[in-house]
Design a protein around this motif. Structure first.
Motif, PDB file in Angstrom:
ATOM      1  N   SER A  65       0.851  -1.187   0.000  1.00 20.55           N
ATOM      2  CA  SER A  65       0.000   0.000   0.000  1.00 20.55           C
ATOM      3  C   SER A  65       0.883   1.232   0.000  1.00 20.55           C
ATOM      4  CB  SER A  65      -0.901   0.005   1.235  1.00 20.55           C
ATOM      5  OG  SER A  65      -0.133   0.261   2.407  1.00 20.55           O
ATOM      6  N   PHE A  66       0.291   2.372  -0.376  1.00 20.61           N
ATOM      7  CA  PHE A  66       1.083   3.602  -0.386  1.00 20.61           C
ATOM      8  C   PHE A  66       1.479   3.989   1.031  1.00 20.61           C
ATOM      9  CE2 PHE A  66       2.141   8.036  -0.797  1.00 20.61           C
ATOM     10  CZ  PHE A  66       2.843   8.056  -1.991  1.00 20.61           C
ATOM     11  N   LYS A  67       0.643   3.686   2.010  1.00 25.57           N
ATOM     12  CA  LYS A  67       0.982   4.011   3.401  1.00 25.57           C
ATOM     13  C   LYS A  67       2.202   3.217   3.845  1.00 25.57           C
ATOM     14  CE  LYS A  67      -0.938   4.450   8.036  1.00 25.57           C
ATOM     15  NZ  LYS A  67      -2.136   4.325   8.886  1.00 25.57           N
ATOM     16  N   GLU A  68       2.263   1.934   3.460  1.00 24.29           N
ATOM     17  CA  GLU A  68       3.433   1.131   3.790  1.00 24.29           C
ATOM     18  C   GLU A  68       4.672   1.674   3.095  1.00 24.29           C
ATOM     19  OE1 GLU A  68       1.083  -3.138   4.316  1.00 24.29           O
ATOM     20  OE2 GLU A  68       1.793  -2.489   2.354  1.00 24.29           O
ATOM     21  N   LEU A  69       4.512   2.092   1.847  1.00 28.26           N
ATOM     22  CA  LEU A  69       5.628   2.668   1.106  1.00 28.26           C
ATOM     23  C   LEU A  69       6.080   3.977   1.743  1.00 28.26           C
ATOM     24  CD1 LEU A  69       7.386   2.257  -1.409  1.00 28.26           C
ATOM     25  CD2 LEU A  69       5.696   3.561  -2.701  1.00 28.26           C
ATOM     26  N   GLN A  70       5.117   4.775   2.181  1.00 29.60           N
ATOM     27  CA  GLN A  70       5.421   6.047   2.840  1.00 29.60           C
ATOM     28  C   GLN A  70       6.281   5.810   4.079  1.00 29.60           C
ATOM     29  OE1 GLN A  70       1.945   8.205   4.026  1.00 29.60           O
ATOM     30  NE2 GLN A  70       3.041   9.559   5.407  1.00 29.60           N
ATOM     31  N   GLN A  71       5.955   4.787   4.860  1.00 31.67           N
ATOM     32  CA  GLN A  71       6.720   4.492   6.070  1.00 31.67           C
ATOM     33  C   GLN A  71       8.153   4.103   5.742  1.00 31.67           C
ATOM     34  OE1 GLN A  71       4.129   1.506   7.708  1.00 31.67           O
ATOM     35  NE2 GLN A  71       2.799   3.005   8.718  1.00 31.67           N
ATOM     36  N   SER A  72       8.361   3.376   4.637  1.00 28.97           N
ATOM     37  CA  SER A  72       9.714   2.982   4.268  1.00 28.97           C
ATOM     38  C   SER A  72      10.502   4.142   3.679  1.00 28.97           C
ATOM     39  CB  SER A  72       9.671   1.819   3.262  1.00 28.97           C
ATOM     40  OG  SER A  72       9.137   2.237   2.016  1.00 28.97           O
ATOM     41  N   LEU A  73       9.810   5.079   2.997  1.00 31.75           N
ATOM     42  CA  LEU A  73      10.491   6.230   2.412  1.00 31.75           C
ATOM     43  C   LEU A  73      10.871   7.257   3.469  1.00 31.75           C
ATOM     44  CD1 LEU A  73       8.280   6.853  -0.758  1.00 31.75           C
ATOM     45  CD2 LEU A  73      10.636   6.035  -0.744  1.00 31.75           C
ATOM     46  N   GLY A  74      10.067   7.338   4.513  1.00 33.95           N
ATOM     47  CA  GLY A  74      10.359   8.286   5.574  1.00 33.95           C
ATOM     48  C   GLY A  74      10.287   9.735   5.141  1.00 33.95           C
ATOM     49  N   ARG A  75       9.367  10.060   4.237  1.00 35.56           N
ATOM     50  CA  ARG A  75       9.271  11.434   3.747  1.00 35.56           C
ATOM     51  C   ARG A  75       7.930  12.055   4.147  1.00 35.56           C
ATOM     52  NH1 ARG A  75      12.840  12.223  -1.534  1.00 35.56           N
ATOM     53  NH2 ARG A  75      14.265  10.491  -1.266  1.00 35.56           N
ATOM     54  N   ASN A  76       7.880  13.372   4.024  1.00 34.24           N
ATOM     55  CA  ASN A  76       6.655  14.096   4.358  1.00 34.24           C
ATOM     56  C   ASN A  76       5.664  13.939   3.213  1.00 34.24           C
ATOM     57  OD1 ASN A  76       4.768  15.799   5.466  1.00 34.24           O
ATOM     58  ND2 ASN A  76       5.783  17.655   4.741  1.00 34.24           N
TER      59      ASN A  76
ATOM     60  N   GLU B   3      -7.957  -5.429   4.658  1.00 34.81           N
ATOM     61  CA  GLU B   3      -7.378  -6.606   5.312  1.00 34.81           C
ATOM     62  C   GLU B   3      -7.741  -6.688   6.793  1.00 34.81           C
ATOM     63  OE1 GLU B   3      -3.387  -7.339   2.599  1.00 34.81           O
ATOM     64  OE2 GLU B   3      -3.287  -5.840   4.210  1.00 34.81           O
ATOM     65  N   GLN B   4      -7.666  -5.567   7.488  1.00 35.43           N
ATOM     66  CA  GLN B   4      -7.858  -5.595   8.935  1.00 35.43           C
ATOM     67  C   GLN B   4      -9.314  -5.494   9.351  1.00 35.43           C
ATOM     68  OE1 GLN B   4      -5.257  -2.521  10.529  1.00 35.43           O
ATOM     69  NE2 GLN B   4      -3.552  -3.224   9.251  1.00 35.43           N
ATOM     70  N   GLU B   5     -10.117  -4.728   8.590  1.00 41.76           N
ATOM     71  CA  GLU B   5     -11.530  -4.556   8.956  1.00 41.76           C
ATOM     72  C   GLU B   5     -12.449  -5.532   8.226  1.00 41.76           C
ATOM     73  OE1 GLU B   5     -12.540  -2.510  11.315  1.00 41.76           O
ATOM     74  OE2 GLU B   5     -10.498  -1.792  11.682  1.00 41.76           O
ATOM     75  N   LEU B   6     -12.198  -5.736   6.930  1.00 40.11           N
ATOM     76  CA  LEU B   6     -13.084  -6.615   6.146  1.00 40.11           C
ATOM     77  C   LEU B   6     -12.574  -8.047   6.054  1.00 40.11           C
ATOM     78  CD1 LEU B   6     -14.120  -4.279   3.160  1.00 40.11           C
ATOM     79  CD2 LEU B   6     -15.129  -4.504   5.450  1.00 40.11           C
ATOM     80  N   GLY B   7     -11.328  -8.267   6.432  1.00 40.80           N
ATOM     81  CA  GLY B   7     -10.794  -9.630   6.416  1.00 40.80           C
ATOM     82  C   GLY B   7     -10.503 -10.175   5.032  1.00 40.80           C
ATOM     83  N   LEU B   8     -10.326  -9.305   4.039  1.00 44.11           N
ATOM     84  CA  LEU B   8     -10.005  -9.757   2.687  1.00 44.11           C
ATOM     85  C   LEU B   8      -8.524 -10.101   2.590  1.00 44.11           C
ATOM     86  CD1 LEU B   8     -12.025  -7.202   0.514  1.00 44.11           C
ATOM     87  CD2 LEU B   8     -12.635  -9.563   1.093  1.00 44.11           C
ATOM     88  N   ALA B   9      -8.222 -11.133   1.823  1.00 45.89           N
ATOM     89  CA  ALA B   9      -6.828 -11.564   1.639  1.00 45.89           C
ATOM     90  C   ALA B   9      -6.353 -11.125   0.261  1.00 45.89           C
ATOM     91  CB  ALA B   9      -6.722 -13.071   1.790  1.00 45.89           C
TER      92      ALA B   9
ATOM     93  N   GLU C 215     -19.058  -5.387  -4.981  1.00 43.07           N
ATOM     94  CA  GLU C 215     -19.458  -6.732  -4.565  1.00 43.07           C
ATOM     95  C   GLU C 215     -18.541  -7.244  -3.456  1.00 43.07           C
ATOM     96  OE1 GLU C 215     -19.746 -11.246  -6.485  1.00 43.07           O
ATOM     97  OE2 GLU C 215     -19.280  -9.517  -7.739  1.00 43.07           O
ATOM     98  N   ARG C 216     -17.273  -6.848  -3.505  1.00 45.85           N
ATOM     99  CA  ARG C 216     -16.291  -7.284  -2.515  1.00 45.85           C
ATOM    100  C   ARG C 216     -16.102  -6.270  -1.382  1.00 45.85           C
ATOM    101  NH1 ARG C 216     -14.396 -12.542  -2.244  1.00 45.85           N
ATOM    102  NH2 ARG C 216     -14.573 -13.469  -4.305  1.00 45.85           N
ATOM    103  N   VAL C 217     -16.332  -5.006  -1.691  1.00 46.49           N
ATOM    104  CA  VAL C 217     -16.151  -3.942  -0.689  1.00 46.49           C
ATOM    105  C   VAL C 217     -17.444  -3.143  -0.632  1.00 46.49           C
ATOM    106  CG1 VAL C 217     -14.764  -1.965   0.022  1.00 46.49           C
ATOM    107  CG2 VAL C 217     -13.683  -3.848  -1.237  1.00 46.49           C
TER     108      VAL C 217
ATOM    109  N   SER D 121      -5.496   4.404   4.450  1.00 53.03           N
ATOM    110  CA  SER D 121      -5.013   3.213   3.739  1.00 53.03           C
ATOM    111  C   SER D 121      -6.175   2.289   3.417  1.00 53.03           C
ATOM    112  CB  SER D 121      -3.977   2.464   4.572  1.00 53.03           C
ATOM    113  OG  SER D 121      -3.636   1.240   3.947  1.00 53.03           O
ATOM    114  N   ILE D 122      -6.491   2.174   2.145  1.00 58.75           N
ATOM    115  CA  ILE D 122      -7.570   1.270   1.725  1.00 58.75           C
ATOM    116  C   ILE D 122      -7.200  -0.177   2.031  1.00 58.75           C
ATOM    117  CG2 ILE D 122      -8.823   0.366  -0.269  1.00 58.75           C
ATOM    118  CD1 ILE D 122      -8.744   3.147  -1.489  1.00 58.75           C
ATOM    119  N   TYR D 123      -5.933  -0.549   1.767  1.00 60.76           N
ATOM    120  CA  TYR D 123      -5.524  -1.941   1.985  1.00 60.76           C
ATOM    121  C   TYR D 123      -5.601  -2.323   3.465  1.00 60.76           C
ATOM    122  CZ  TYR D 123      -4.073  -3.022  -2.785  1.00 60.76           C
ATOM    123  OH  TYR D 123      -4.059  -3.296  -4.130  1.00 60.76           O
TER     124      TYR D 123
END
Length: 239
Positions: free
Chosen positions: A84-95, A167-173, A148-150, A161-163
């Motif tokens: 996800s972009f949020k995960e990427l943001q954490q690894s980039l460490g940028r504003n 994953e955490q709220e809807l339990g989709l894999a 149909e899925r969301v 973060s949509i992902y």
């Protein structure tokens, strides 16, 4: 402080200095001897820190010359990973901030149906978001997700973060994606929602995202300003 913590801290400090321009692109880092004196540590520890800098694209070691600083103004976006972009943001460490320009539930056209392999009367969420990185809008993300899925989506979820929500709220894999990368002329929408800085083309990354049961549930177009990004992967030759 352990040896591991020592070289990791040295790596992080030098990486931060390179990112901030203390050491400019194409200049040389101080010698191993000078770095040993600066950090009051052994040459082995310095070499471990320099190896990490090299592996992460900050420097290029040059035999007999030292460590050449590379241009890190471009940010690395993994080609093979599905993050996800949020995960990427954490690894980039940028504003980085996200602006949600559109969140609507729409009926699929024949074009959407072909992208999502769904019936023409399916409902999809259409989401348009721009990513502001270090004060510039340089990514435009456009997502279409099968309702149909969301069943429901909010602007708050799209801004965060949509992902994580799926994953955490809807339990989709979420399992895998097919990606296509091309360079395309900038559209009117690109020019309106991005700071293109005079560039007439963008890098377009298309993602066809599947769940664990192989259902194709999301189609994404991520539109990047040309000068800010490089797409990276790790490849090993098979023998």
């Amino acid at each position: 402080m352990t040896t591991t913590n020592k070289y990791m801290n040295i790596f992080q400090e030098l990486a931060n200095e390179i990112e901030k321009g203390v050491y400019e692109p194409h200049s040389l880092l101080p010698s191993e001897h000078d770095l040993c004196d600066r950090f009051n540590t052994s040459r082995e520890t310095i070499r471990k820190a320099l190896t990490l800098l090299s592996q992460n694209g900050f420097i290029q070691k040059m035999q007999g010359k030292g460590s050449l600083v590379l241009d890190v103004s471009k940010m690395n976006f993994p080609v093979s990973g599905l993050v996800s972009f949020k995960e990427l943001q954490q690894s980039l460490g940028r504003n980085i901030t996200t602006t949600v320009h559109k969140l609507e539930l729409i009926e699929t056209s024949s074009w959407f149906s072909s992208k999502l392999d769904s019936p023409p009367d399916s409902l999809v969420w259409e989401i348009v978001r721009s990513r502001n990185i270090q004060g510039e809008r340089v990514i435009l993300d456009k997502d279409w997700i099968l309702q149909e899925r969301v069943q429901s989506l909010t602007e708050e979820v799209c801004k965060d973060s949509i992902y994580a929500y799926l994953e955490q709220e809807l339990g989709l894999a979420i399992s895998y994606a097919k990606k296509e990368i091309t360079v395309e002329p900038a559209t009117k929408e690109d020019r309106a929602l991005l700071d293109l800085d005079g560039y007439s083309h963008i890098v377009l990354v298309k993602n066809f995202v599947h769940l664990e049961d192989t259902t194709l549930f999301q189609y994404t177009e991520s539109r990047h300003r040309l000068d800010k990004f490089r797409f990276v992967d790790f490849a090993r030759r098979r023998k």
